[in-house]
Design a protein around this motif. Structure first.
Motif, mmCIF file in Angstrom:
data_model
loop_
_atom_site.group_PDB
_atom_site.id
_atom_site.type_symbol
_atom_site.label_atom_id
_atom_site.label_comp_id
_atom_site.label_asym_id
_atom_site.label_seq_id
_atom_site.Cartn_x
_atom_site.Cartn_y
_atom_site.Cartn_z
ATOM 1 N N SER A 206 0.747 -1.090 0.452
ATOM 2 C CA SER A 206 0.278 0.090 -0.124
ATOM 3 C C SER A 206 0.803 1.180 0.341
ATOM 4 O O SER A 206 0.512 2.163 -0.226
ATOM 5 C CB SER A 206 -0.678 0.235 1.050
ATOM 6 N N LEU A 207 2.113 1.533 0.826
ATOM 7 C CA LEU A 207 2.832 1.911 0.588
ATOM 8 C C LEU A 207 3.334 2.811 -0.868
ATOM 9 O O LEU A 207 2.916 4.334 -0.790
ATOM 10 C CB LEU A 207 4.215 2.113 1.625
ATOM 11 N N VAL A 208 4.073 1.817 -1.310
ATOM 12 C CA VAL A 208 4.155 2.050 -2.334
ATOM 13 C C VAL A 208 3.171 2.393 -3.485
ATOM 14 O O VAL A 208 3.210 3.585 -4.191
ATOM 15 C CB VAL A 208 4.707 0.015 -2.891
ATOM 16 N N HIS A 209 2.058 1.657 -3.507
ATOM 17 C CA HIS A 209 0.691 2.742 -4.714
ATOM 18 C C HIS A 209 0.191 3.587 -4.165
ATOM 19 O O HIS A 209 0.217 4.160 -5.130
ATOM 20 C CB HIS A 209 0.148 0.857 -3.824
ATOM 21 N N GLU A 210 0.565 3.803 -3.177
ATOM 22 C CA GLU A 210 0.198 5.507 -2.444
ATOM 23 C C GLU A 210 0.907 6.396 -2.923
ATOM 24 O O GLU A 210 0.533 7.145 -3.252
ATOM 25 C CB GLU A 210 -0.346 5.360 -0.623
ATOM 26 N N SER A 211 2.568 5.944 -3.182
ATOM 27 C CA SER A 211 3.725 6.865 -3.169
ATOM 28 C C SER A 211 3.543 7.006 -5.146
ATOM 29 O O SER A 211 2.628 7.829 -5.046
ATOM 30 C CB SER A 211 5.353 6.382 -2.828
ATOM 31 N N LEU A 212 2.661 5.630 -6.356
ATOM 32 C CA LEU A 212 2.798 6.452 -6.627
ATOM 33 C C LEU A 212 1.772 6.339 -7.345
ATOM 34 O O LEU A 212 1.755 8.035 -8.312
ATOM 35 C CB LEU A 212 2.856 4.605 -7.376
ATOM 36 N N GLU A 213 0.590 6.752 -6.753
ATOM 37 C CA GLU A 213 -0.354 7.747 -7.214
ATOM 38 C C GLU A 213 -0.721 9.037 -6.419
ATOM 39 O O GLU A 213 -1.707 9.814 -7.311
ATOM 40 C CB GLU A 213 -2.614 6.936 -5.875
ATOM 41 N N ARG A 214 0.624 9.157 -6.386
ATOM 42 C CA ARG A 214 0.506 10.646 -5.832
ATOM 43 C C ARG A 214 1.492 11.318 -7.076
ATOM 44 O O ARG A 214 1.760 12.451 -6.763
ATOM 45 C CB ARG A 214 1.264 10.966 -4.287
ATOM 46 N N GLY A 215 2.028 10.789 -7.695
ATOM 47 C CA GLY A 215 2.895 10.660 -8.276
ATOM 48 C C GLY A 215 4.079 10.832 -8.714
ATOM 49 O O GLY A 215 5.074 11.372 -8.648
ATOM 50 N N GLU A 216 4.360 10.405 -7.056
ATOM 51 C CA GLU A 216 6.019 10.044 -6.604
ATOM 52 C C GLU A 216 6.828 9.501 -7.614
ATOM 53 O O GLU A 216 6.299 8.318 -7.652
ATOM 54 C CB GLU A 216 5.620 10.427 -5.223
ATOM 55 N N HIS A 217 8.100 9.595 -7.723
ATOM 56 C CA HIS A 217 8.631 8.513 -7.934
ATOM 57 C C HIS A 217 9.314 7.472 -7.406
ATOM 58 O O HIS A 217 9.533 7.735 -6.111
ATOM 59 C CB HIS A 217 10.150 9.228 -8.589
ATOM 60 N N VAL A 218 8.867 6.535 -8.016
ATOM 61 C CA VAL A 218 9.994 5.539 -6.574
ATOM 62 C C VAL A 218 11.205 4.194 -7.505
ATOM 63 O O VAL A 218 11.004 4.015 -8.391
ATOM 64 C CB VAL A 218 8.730 4.566 -6.493
ATOM 65 N N LEU A 219 11.669 4.374 -6.790
ATOM 66 C CA LEU A 219 13.176 3.516 -7.398
ATOM 67 C C LEU A 219 12.917 2.005 -6.819
ATOM 68 O O LEU A 219 12.870 1.768 -5.494
ATOM 69 C CB LEU A 219 14.373 4.109 -6.743
ATOM 70 N N PHE A 220 12.932 1.081 -7.785
ATOM 71 C CA PHE A 220 13.275 -0.780 -7.112
ATOM 72 C C PHE A 220 14.852 -0.557 -7.233
ATOM 73 O O PHE A 220 14.956 -0.642 -8.081
ATOM 74 C CB PHE A 220 12.611 -1.177 -7.787
ATOM 75 N N GLU A 221 14.955 -0.810 -6.329
ATOM 76 C CA GLU A 221 17.032 -1.470 -6.159
ATOM 77 C C GLU A 221 17.323 -2.978 -6.310
ATOM 78 O O GLU A 221 16.556 -3.485 -5.023
ATOM 79 C CB GLU A 221 17.516 -0.561 -4.701
ATOM 80 N N GLY A 222 17.236 -3.607 -6.898
ATOM 81 C CA GLY A 222 18.056 -4.209 -6.893
ATOM 82 C C GLY A 222 18.728 -4.872 -6.757
ATOM 83 O O GLY A 222 19.950 -4.708 -6.256
ATOM 84 N N ALA A 223 18.936 -6.282 -5.969
ATOM 85 C CA ALA A 223 20.550 -6.693 -5.330
ATOM 86 C C ALA A 223 21.140 -7.983 -6.425
ATOM 87 O O ALA A 223 20.335 -8.319 -6.911
ATOM 88 C CB ALA A 223 20.155 -7.434 -3.961
ATOM 89 N N GLN A 224 22.329 -7.894 -6.114
ATOM 90 C CA GLN A 224 23.317 -9.769 -6.688
ATOM 91 C C GLN A 224 22.674 -8.714 -8.319
ATOM 92 O O GLN A 224 22.847 -7.676 -8.228
ATOM 93 C CB GLN A 224 22.300 -10.144 -6.729
ATOM 94 N N ALA A 225 22.480 -9.801 -9.352
ATOM 95 C CA ALA A 225 22.451 -9.579 -10.790
ATOM 96 C C ALA A 225 21.938 -10.833 -11.768
ATOM 97 O O ALA A 225 21.668 -11.443 -11.198
ATOM 98 C CB ALA A 225 23.659 -9.028 -11.329
ATOM 99 N N THR A 226 21.614 -10.144 -12.658
ATOM 100 C CA THR A 226 20.684 -10.131 -13.631
ATOM 101 C C THR A 226 21.034 -12.223 -13.949
ATOM 102 O O THR A 226 20.635 -13.393 -13.729
ATOM 103 C CB THR A 226 21.080 -9.846 -15.118
#
Ligand code: IMP
Length: 426
Positions: A206-226
C-alpha cells in the motif's frame, strides 16, 4: 506513475549503490525487492563511505522512504545492527519500513547454509553463508516465518516449534549437529528483537502504491544481478531470488505496467564471486591488475572477486531479460593505465559462433570468447565530469560497447565519489 528499476546486468558488484545515489534526488521511495544481507552496496557521500547490506541506500537521504519489500529475506538482527550503525553516524533510520510479508532469516538458516556448502565439498556454490538459500527454500516449502509473525508471540512460538521439529532432525541425523531450542530462540527473538523491529513493520505494498498514486518517483533497487537470477542465471551457481527487473513486480507488489524505466548497471569489465561459468575470466596478470585497481574484494565476505573482460554477449541477454531502457557503465577509470582493452563480442562453441547466449549451459562452460581489442586512452579519467572531458579513445570504447549492446549508455562512472561520473548520451 514514474517507477524505475536499477538492476545489475552481470554477476553483481557493478556499483548499483552509486547509480542509486545519482538518481536519488528525484526519488521519494527506494524499495529493495529481493535478496537479503548477501548484498553489499557501498556509497561514498561527502567523502564518507557507507557499506549497506540490507537497508536500501535511500536511507541516506532525508526525503526518501527506504522500503524493504516482501520479496526480501530479512535477518532482523542484522537489520537492527545496521540501523544502530547508521544512527551512530547521524543517519536517521526512522523512515525505514519493512514488509510484514518478508521472510525471516533465523539462526538455523545460516547454520544450514554453512553445513550444506561444506557437505557439497568441491561442488559448493560459494554462497555468502548468510542463510539466503535455506530461507527462500522454506518460503517455497511454506514453512517460513515472516516479519509479521514477530508481532504475534503465539504464532511465532507455534511456527518455530513446528519448523524446528524438522530442522533439528535434519541437523542431528544428516549433519550430526545439535539442534536449536525453540523456547530459547522464541524468548530471545520475542523479547530482544520483536519490540525493536515492530515500529518499522508496514504494509509496504500500500505504501508503494499510495506513493505512485501521488505521482511520486519510486526506485526499485535490485541486489545481486541478472546472471545470479534463480531462473535466468547460471544455475545452480545463482542466488535464490529473482534480481531481474521483473522481480520488482513480485518482490514489491507492483504490476509491470507501473515500471517505465529500467537502468542496467554494468562494470567496464566483469567480476564474479563464488563458483560458476564465466567465459571471459582472466587468470593472468591483467586479471590481478583489474582486481587491484578495482579493489575487487567482497564488501561483506572480503572474498577476492574473479575478474574478466567485458562480455557483450551477456549484456545483450541482460537487455532482453530486463527490458533495459539504458545502461550505466561503472569503473571506466580502472582502465586508465591500460594500453588496450578487450571486449567479448561473441562466443565460439565447438567452431560455431554465438552472438547470443547459448541456450544450453554446457555450451556456456565450453564457450571461448571472441574478442575485439580497442586502444586504451592512457589518461586519468577521475577528474572527467563532462563528455568532452573524455579522451577520444574512451569515447570510442563506450560507443563500441553501446553498439554491441544496443541500448544507450547514459551514465559513465569515473571514480567512487558522488560527483565522479559523466553523462554520455541523453
Ligand atoms: P547466496 O546469495 O549467498 O545464496 O550466494 C549464491 C551466489 O550468489 C554465490 O555465488 C554468491 O557469491 C553470489 N552472490 C550473492 N550475493 C552477491 C552479491 O551481492 N554480489 C555478488 N555475488 C553475490
Amino acid at each position: 506513475m514514474p517507477a524505475t528499476v536499477v538492476v545489475g546486468t552481470q554477476w553483481g558488484d557493478e556499483g548499483k549503490g552509486k547509480l542509486t545515489d545519482l538518481v536519488a534526488k528525484e526519488m521519494h521511495a527506494v524499495v529493495r525487492y529481493q535478496g537479503g544481507h548477501n548484498a553489499g552496496h557501498t556509497l561514498v557521500v561527502d567523502g564518507e563511505s557507507f557499506a549497506l547490506q540490507l537497508i536500501p541506500s535511500g536511507v541516506l537521504y532525508d526525503h526518501i522512504t527506504p522500503v524493504i519489500g516482501n520479496g526480501v529475506v530479512v535477518d532482523p538482527v542484522v537489520m537492527l545492527s545496521e540501523v544502530d550503525a547508521l544512527e551512530s553516524r547521524g543517519v536517521d533510520c526512522s523512515r525505514l519500513r519493512v514488509s510484514g510479508n518478508a521472510h525471516l532469516i533465523l539462526p538455523y538458516h545460516q547454520e544450514l547454509d554453512r553445513l550444506i556448502e561444506r557437505h557439497l565439498g568441491k561442488n559448493k556454490l560459494g554462497t555468502t553463508k548468510r542463510g539466503i538459500g535455506p530461507t527462500y527454500a522454506d518460503k517455497a516449502s511454506r514453512v517460513g516465518l515472516r516479519v509479521q509473525d514477530l508481532l504475534d508471540a503465539d504464532i511465532f512460538r507455534e511456527k518455530l516449534e513446528a519448523v524446528l521439529a524438522e530442522k533439528n532432525l535434519v541437523l542431528a541425523k544428516i549433519y550430526n549437529r545439535l539442534g536449536f531450542d525453540p523456547d530459547e530462540l522464541a524468548d530471545r527473538y520475542l523479547t530482544e528483537v520483536a519490540p525493536r523491529v515492530a515500529p518499522y513493520v508496514a504494509d509496504t505494498v500500500s505504501l508503494v502504491h499510495e506513493s505512485l498514486e501521488r505521482g511520486e518517483h519510486v526506485l526499485f533497487e535490485g541486489a545481486q544481478a541478472t546472471f545470479l537470477d534463480l531462473d535466468h542465471g547460471t544455475y545452480p551457481f545463482v542466488t535464490s531470488s529473482n534480481p531481474i527487473a521483473g522481480g520488482a513486480c513480485v518482490g514489491a507488489g507492483v504490476g509491470p505496467r507501473h515500471i517505465d524505466r529500467v537502468i542496467g548497471i554494468a562494470k567496464a569489465y566483469v567480476t564474479r564471486v563464488g563458483s560458476g561459468p564465466m567465459p571471459t575470466e582472466l587468470f593472468d596478470e591483467t586479471g590481478d591488475t583489474i582486481v587491484d585497481l578495482g579493489h575487487e574484494y567482497g564488501v561483506n565476505t572480503k572474498r577476492r572477486r574473479r575478474p574478466g573482460w567485458f562480455d557483450a554477449v551477456m549484456l545483450r541477454h541482460a537487455v532482453r531479460l530486463n527490458s533495459l531502457s539504458e545502461v550505466a557503465i561503472t569503473k571506466l577509470d580502472i582502465f586508465d593505465s591500460f594500453d588496450s582493452i578487450k571486449v567479448c563480442v561473441a562466443y565460439d562453441v565447438d567452431g560455431v559462433r554465438h552472438d547470443h547466449l547459448p541456450y544450453h549451459q554446457s555450451d556456456l562452460h565450453a564457450a571461448t570468447p571472441i574478442y575485439e581489442e580497442l586502444p586504451g586512452w592512457k589518461k586519468d579519467l577521475t577528474e572527467a565530469r563532462e563528455r568532452h572531458d573524455l579522451p577520444p579513445n574512451a569515447v570510442t570504447y563506450l560507443q563500441f560497447l553501446q553498439e554491441q549492446i544496443g541500448v544507450p549508455i547514459r551514465v559513465v562512472g569515473t571514480g567512487p565519489g558522488r560527483d565522479q561520473h559523466v553523462l554520455f548520451s541523453d
